[in-house]
Design a protein around this motif. Sequence first.
Motif, PDB file in Angstrom:
ATOM      1  N   THR A   1       0.847  -1.175   0.000  1.00  0.00           N
ATOM      2  CA  THR A   1       0.000   0.000   0.000  1.00  0.00           C
ATOM      3  C   THR A   1       0.889   1.234   0.000  1.00  0.00           C
ATOM      4  OG1 THR A   1      -0.097  -0.213   2.397  1.00  0.00           O
ATOM      5  CG2 THR A   1      -2.014  -0.966   1.154  1.00  0.00           C
ATOM      6  N   PRO A   2       0.965   1.912  -1.123  1.00  0.00           N
ATOM      7  CA  PRO A   2       1.774   3.131  -1.142  1.00  0.00           C
ATOM      8  C   PRO A   2       1.177   4.156  -0.190  1.00  0.00           C
ATOM      9  CG  PRO A   2       0.518   2.885  -3.173  1.00  0.00           C
ATOM     10  CD  PRO A   2       0.300   1.635  -2.384  1.00  0.00           C
ATOM     11  N   PRO A   3       2.027   4.946   0.487  1.00  0.00           N
ATOM     12  CA  PRO A   3       1.509   5.967   1.393  1.00  0.00           C
ATOM     13  C   PRO A   3       0.714   6.999   0.619  1.00  0.00           C
ATOM     14  CG  PRO A   3       3.833   6.266   1.027  1.00  0.00           C
ATOM     15  CD  PRO A   3       3.472   4.969   0.375  1.00  0.00           C
ATOM     16  N   PRO A   4      -0.157   7.723   1.328  1.00  0.00           N
ATOM     17  CA  PRO A   4      -1.013   8.686   0.617  1.00  0.00           C
ATOM     18  C   PRO A   4      -0.220   9.854   0.078  1.00  0.00           C
ATOM     19  CG  PRO A   4      -1.244   8.919   2.989  1.00  0.00           C
ATOM     20  CD  PRO A   4      -0.349   7.748   2.774  1.00  0.00           C
ATOM     21  N   ALA A   5      -0.146   9.987  -1.244  1.00  0.00           N
ATOM     22  CA  ALA A   5       0.436  11.179  -1.852  1.00  0.00           C
ATOM     23  C   ALA A   5      -0.625  12.271  -1.812  1.00  0.00           C
ATOM     24  CB  ALA A   5       0.864  10.892  -3.280  1.00  0.00           C
ATOM     25  N   ALA A   6      -0.222  13.520  -1.742  1.00  0.00           N
ATOM     26  CA  ALA A   6      -1.210  14.587  -1.618  1.00  0.00           C
ATOM     27  C   ALA A   6      -0.659  15.911  -2.120  1.00  0.00           C
ATOM     28  CB  ALA A   6      -1.653  14.740  -0.167  1.00  0.00           C
TER      29      ALA A   6
ATOM     30  N   THR B   1       9.240  15.759  -2.169  1.00  0.00           N
ATOM     31  CA  THR B   1       8.391  16.942  -2.308  1.00  0.00           C
ATOM     32  C   THR B   1       8.739  17.657  -3.610  1.00  0.00           C
ATOM     33  OG1 THR B   1       9.993  18.138  -0.970  1.00  0.00           O
ATOM     34  CG2 THR B   1       8.013  17.407   0.144  1.00  0.00           C
ATOM     35  N   THR B   2       7.710  18.161  -4.293  1.00  0.00           N
ATOM     36  CA  THR B   2       7.917  18.901  -5.531  1.00  0.00           C
ATOM     37  C   THR B   2       7.110  20.187  -5.499  1.00  0.00           C
ATOM     38  OG1 THR B   2       8.290  16.917  -6.830  1.00  0.00           O
ATOM     39  CG2 THR B   2       7.642  18.868  -8.028  1.00  0.00           C
ATOM     40  N   THR B   3       7.747  21.293  -5.781  1.00  0.00           N
ATOM     41  CA  THR B   3       7.032  22.563  -5.870  1.00  0.00           C
ATOM     42  C   THR B   3       6.226  22.593  -7.162  1.00  0.00           C
ATOM     43  OG1 THR B   3       8.916  23.585  -4.804  1.00  0.00           O
ATOM     44  CG2 THR B   3       7.297  25.050  -5.754  1.00  0.00           C
ATOM     45  N   LEU B   4       4.962  22.966  -7.073  1.00  0.00           N
ATOM     46  CA  LEU B   4       4.142  23.109  -8.273  1.00  0.00           C
ATOM     47  C   LEU B   4       3.940  24.567  -8.625  1.00  0.00           C
ATOM     48  CD1 LEU B   4       1.409  20.395  -7.723  1.00  0.00           C
ATOM     49  CD2 LEU B   4       3.211  20.399  -9.424  1.00  0.00           C
ATOM     50  N   ASP B   5       3.734  25.391  -7.591  1.00  0.00           N
ATOM     51  CA  ASP B   5       3.445  26.783  -7.865  1.00  0.00           C
ATOM     52  C   ASP B   5       3.835  27.627  -6.659  1.00  0.00           C
ATOM     53  OD1 ASP B   5       2.643  28.870  -9.354  1.00  0.00           O
ATOM     54  OD2 ASP B   5       0.587  28.193  -9.649  1.00  0.00           O
TER      55      ASP B   5
ATOM     56  N   ASN C   1       0.289  35.906  -1.678  1.00  0.00           N
ATOM     57  CA  ASN C   1      -0.136  35.378  -0.375  1.00  0.00           C
ATOM     58  C   ASN C   1       0.982  34.624   0.331  1.00  0.00           C
ATOM     59  OD1 ASN C   1      -2.817  36.267  -0.897  1.00  0.00           O
ATOM     60  ND2 ASN C   1      -3.036  34.500  -2.250  1.00  0.00           N
ATOM     61  N   ARG C   2       2.135  34.536  -0.310  1.00  0.00           N
ATOM     62  CA  ARG C   2       3.286  33.808   0.224  1.00  0.00           C
ATOM     63  C   ARG C   2       2.901  32.355   0.543  1.00  0.00           C
ATOM     64  NH1 ARG C   2       4.304  35.281   4.649  1.00  0.00           N
ATOM     65  NH2 ARG C   2       2.828  36.925   5.012  1.00  0.00           N
ATOM     66  N   ILE C   3       2.392  31.654  -0.467  1.00  0.00           N
ATOM     67  CA  ILE C   3       2.013  30.255  -0.289  1.00  0.00           C
ATOM     68  C   ILE C   3       2.667  29.431  -1.397  1.00  0.00           C
ATOM     69  CG2 ILE C   3       0.112  28.610  -0.414  1.00  0.00           C
ATOM     70  CD1 ILE C   3      -1.660  30.720   0.851  1.00  0.00           C
ATOM     71  N   ILE C   4       3.259  28.312  -1.005  1.00  0.00           N
ATOM     72  CA  ILE C   4       3.811  27.390  -1.991  1.00  0.00           C
ATOM     73  C   ILE C   4       2.857  26.214  -2.144  1.00  0.00           C
ATOM     74  CG2 ILE C   4       5.578  25.597  -2.253  1.00  0.00           C
ATOM     75  CD1 ILE C   4       7.673  27.545  -1.622  1.00  0.00           C
ATOM     76  N   LEU C   5       2.484  25.913  -3.383  1.00  0.00           N
ATOM     77  CA  LEU C   5       1.672  24.724  -3.653  1.00  0.00           C
ATOM     78  C   LEU C   5       2.629  23.603  -4.018  1.00  0.00           C
ATOM     79  CD1 LEU C   5      -1.008  23.231  -4.313  1.00  0.00           C
ATOM     80  CD2 LEU C   5      -0.812  24.145  -6.610  1.00  0.00           C
ATOM     81  N   MET C   6       2.520  22.472  -3.307  1.00  0.00           N
ATOM     82  CA  MET C   6       3.452  21.393  -3.611  1.00  0.00           C
ATOM     83  C   MET C   6       2.774  20.037  -3.581  1.00  0.00           C
ATOM     84  SD  MET C   6       5.678  21.498  -0.155  1.00  0.00           S
ATOM     85  CE  MET C   6       5.016  20.903   1.382  1.00  0.00           C
ATOM     86  N   HIS C   7       3.455  19.068  -4.173  1.00  0.00           N
ATOM     87  CA  HIS C   7       2.983  17.689  -4.151  1.00  0.00           C
ATOM     88  C   HIS C   7       3.943  16.886  -3.300  1.00  0.00           C
ATOM     89  CE1 HIS C   7       2.627  13.539  -5.746  1.00  0.00           C
ATOM     90  NE2 HIS C   7       1.349  13.835  -5.698  1.00  0.00           N
ATOM     91  N   VAL C   8       3.400  16.127  -2.344  1.00  0.00           N
ATOM     92  CA  VAL C   8       4.277  15.311  -1.504  1.00  0.00           C
ATOM     93  C   VAL C   8       3.960  13.840  -1.714  1.00  0.00           C
ATOM     94  CG1 VAL C   8       4.661  17.060   0.244  1.00  0.00           C
ATOM     95  CG2 VAL C   8       2.723  15.531   0.473  1.00  0.00           C
ATOM     96  N   LEU C   9       5.038  13.059  -1.720  1.00  0.00           N
ATOM     97  CA  LEU C   9       4.916  11.623  -1.982  1.00  0.00           C
ATOM     98  C   LEU C   9       4.332  10.900  -0.772  1.00  0.00           C
ATOM     99  CD1 LEU C   9       5.541   9.525  -4.091  1.00  0.00           C
ATOM    100  CD2 LEU C   9       7.852   9.371  -3.232  1.00  0.00           C
ATOM    101  N   ASP C  10       4.749  11.301   0.422  1.00  0.00           N
ATOM    102  CA  ASP C  10       4.290  10.647   1.644  1.00  0.00           C
ATOM    103  C   ASP C  10       3.648  11.693   2.543  1.00  0.00           C
ATOM    104  OD1 ASP C  10       3.819   9.247   3.876  1.00  0.00           O
ATOM    105  OD2 ASP C  10       5.884   8.624   4.245  1.00  0.00           O
ATOM    106  N   ALA C  11       2.318  11.775   2.492  1.00  0.00           N
ATOM    107  CA  ALA C  11       1.616  12.801   3.260  1.00  0.00           C
ATOM    108  C   ALA C  11       1.100  12.262   4.589  1.00  0.00           C
ATOM    109  CB  ALA C  11       0.466  13.372   2.441  1.00  0.00           C
TER     110      ALA C  11
END
Lengths: 118, 117
Positions: B40-45, B72-76, B81-91
Motif C-alpha cells: 500500500t503506497p503511502p497517501p500522496a497529496a 516533495t515537488t514545488t508546483l506553484d 499570499n506567500r504560499i507554496i503549492l506542492m505535491h508530496v509523496l508521503d503525506a
Amino acid sequence: MMLDALVSVFLLAGGVLLLIAAWGVVALPDALSRQHAATKAGTFALAMVCIGAMLFALDWAWSWRILLILGFLLATLPVASHLLARAAVRESNLVPDASQVRLIGDDPAQASKPGSRT
Amino acid sequence: MMRFKPIAAVVLLARFLKAVVLSGIQTVQVILRASFGQRTPPPAAFLRVHFAPMSPMGASLLGCMITLTPGTTTLDIDMENRIILMHVLDASDTDAIVQGIRDDFESGLVPLFGVRA
C-alpha cells in the motif's frame, strides 16, 4: 586499502539507490509520484556516485570536473522535476482550484497568532 | 544590493545537504514499502504551505530546494499570499514536512533573502 573500501561503499550505495529509484518509476501508482522517484533519487544517488569517483581519482583536475557535474545536476534537476509535475497536473486536471488545496502550518509572518493551525 | 553573508550561505548549504540525505532515505523507504511490504503506497497529496516574507529570488530558491529534496515537488509559488503549492509523496506526517521546510530551509534563507512583510 581503506580508501578503496570507502570508494566501493559510495559507488555501491549510489548504484543500489539508482536501481531502487528506477524500480520506483515502475512501482509507484501515478505520474506525479513517479516523477519523484525518477528525478529526486537522482539527486542523492548521483551525488553518491560522484563522491565515490572523486575519492577514486584523488586529483583536483578530476574533482573540479565532478563538482561541475554535481553543480549542473543541482541546477537542472529541480527544473525538470517541476515541469514534469506541472505537466502531469495540467494533463490530469487534479488541481482545478489551488485555493481548495489543504493549507498546513502557520503563517510564519503571523507566528505569534495561535490557533490558525489546521 | 544586499550584503553577501558567507557564513549564512554555508549553514544553509549544510542544512540543505542534511535534508537531501534524510529525505532520500525516506523516499527509498516509500518506494520499497509500495512494492514489497504491505503493497500500500503511502497517501500522496497536494499541500499548500505558507513561507516567510522573502524576495522573489529567495522564494524561487526555496522552491528549488523543496523540489530537490526527495519526496516533495514545488508546483506553484504564490508571491502575493506567500504560499507554496506542492505535491508530496508521503503525506502521512504533514507536520514533519512543514517542520522540515521551516527548520532546514526557511531559517537559513531568511537571513539571506528576507524582506519585511
